[in-house]
Design a protein around this motif. Structure first.
Motif, PDB file in Angstrom:
ATOM      1  N   UNK A 109      12.803  10.760  -9.765  1.00 42.93           N
ATOM      2  CA  UNK A 109      11.673   9.765 -10.049  1.00 42.93           C
ATOM      3  C   UNK A 109      11.971   8.486  -9.236  1.00 42.93           C
ATOM      4  N   UNK A 110      13.386   8.075  -9.255  1.00 48.29           N
ATOM      5  CA  UNK A 110      13.359   6.868  -8.386  1.00 48.29           C
ATOM      6  C   UNK A 110      13.532   7.103  -6.709  1.00 48.29           C
ATOM      7  N   UNK A 111      13.830   8.400  -6.362  1.00 52.63           N
ATOM      8  CA  UNK A 111      13.548   8.576  -4.971  1.00 52.63           C
ATOM      9  C   UNK A 111      12.127   8.373  -4.574  1.00 52.63           C
ATOM     10  N   UNK A 112      11.206   9.157  -5.378  1.00 59.71           N
ATOM     11  CA  UNK A 112       9.705   9.050  -5.154  1.00 59.71           C
ATOM     12  C   UNK A 112       9.278   7.704  -5.272  1.00 59.71           C
ATOM     13  N   UNK A 113       9.824   6.822  -6.190  1.00 62.13           N
ATOM     14  CA  UNK A 113       9.437   5.442  -6.206  1.00 62.13           C
ATOM     15  C   UNK A 113       9.893   4.602  -4.754  1.00 62.13           C
ATOM     16  N   UNK A 117       7.699  -5.212  -0.759  1.00 61.72           N
ATOM     17  CA  UNK A 117       7.940  -3.658  -0.809  1.00 61.72           C
ATOM     18  C   UNK A 117       9.082  -3.194  -0.389  1.00 61.72           C
ATOM     19  N   UNK A 118       9.617  -3.643   0.736  1.00 66.08           N
ATOM     20  CA  UNK A 118      10.623  -3.226   1.458  1.00 66.08           C
ATOM     21  C   UNK A 118      11.975  -3.779   0.556  1.00 66.08           C
ATOM     22  N   UNK A 119      12.038  -5.133  -0.002  1.00 66.74           N
ATOM     23  CA  UNK A 119      12.929  -5.382  -0.840  1.00 66.74           C
ATOM     24  C   UNK A 119      13.110  -4.723  -2.232  1.00 66.74           C
ATOM     25  N   UNK A 120      11.802  -4.128  -2.664  1.00 67.34           N
ATOM     26  CA  UNK A 120      11.816  -3.236  -3.920  1.00 67.34           C
ATOM     27  C   UNK A 120      12.466  -2.071  -3.414  1.00 67.34           C
ATOM     28  N   UNK A 179      10.239   6.253  -1.874  1.00 64.81           N
ATOM     29  CA  UNK A 179       9.320   6.741  -0.774  1.00 64.81           C
ATOM     30  C   UNK A 179       7.823   5.875  -1.062  1.00 64.81           C
ATOM     31  N   UNK A 180       7.332   5.768  -2.007  1.00 64.65           N
ATOM     32  CA  UNK A 180       6.160   5.182  -2.482  1.00 64.65           C
ATOM     33  C   UNK A 180       6.145   3.890  -1.943  1.00 64.65           C
ATOM     34  N   UNK A 181       7.239   3.194  -2.310  1.00 64.28           N
ATOM     35  CA  UNK A 181       7.286   1.639  -1.893  1.00 64.28           C
ATOM     36  C   UNK A 181       7.421   1.569  -0.135  1.00 64.28           C
ATOM     37  N   UNK A 182       7.967   2.439   0.234  1.00 64.26           N
ATOM     38  CA  UNK A 182       8.244   2.366   1.821  1.00 64.26           C
ATOM     39  C   UNK A 182       6.468   2.789   2.321  1.00 64.26           C
TER      40      UNK A 182
END
Length: 69
Positions: free
Chosen positions: A10-14, A38-41, A16-19
């Protein structure tokens, strides 16, 4: 163990979504610094994933590969 794997996925998907959000903010040319937010997140979530993996290794939930080749 399954919950931990789902949390990491789930964190990895978040991440990729933020990227992807940062990419669209860059392409739109927003000047309100949303791309850097978004990049900082993404960096923060990546640090959380690394810390969770280190904690899981310390607790014995994840076994590192003894022979990496």
């Amino acid at each position: 163990m399954l919950v931990f794997k789902l949390l990491i996925i789930g964190l990895l998907l978040v991440i990729v979504f933020s990227l992807g959000q940062a990419l669209f903010a860059m392409l739109k040319g927003n000047r309100n610094h949303s791309m850097t937010r978004h990049l900082g997140r993404r960096v923060a979530f990546s640090a959380v994933v690394i810390l969770l993996l280190l904690l899981a290794m310390a607790l014995g939930l994840v076994q590192p590969n003894p022979r990496p080749y």
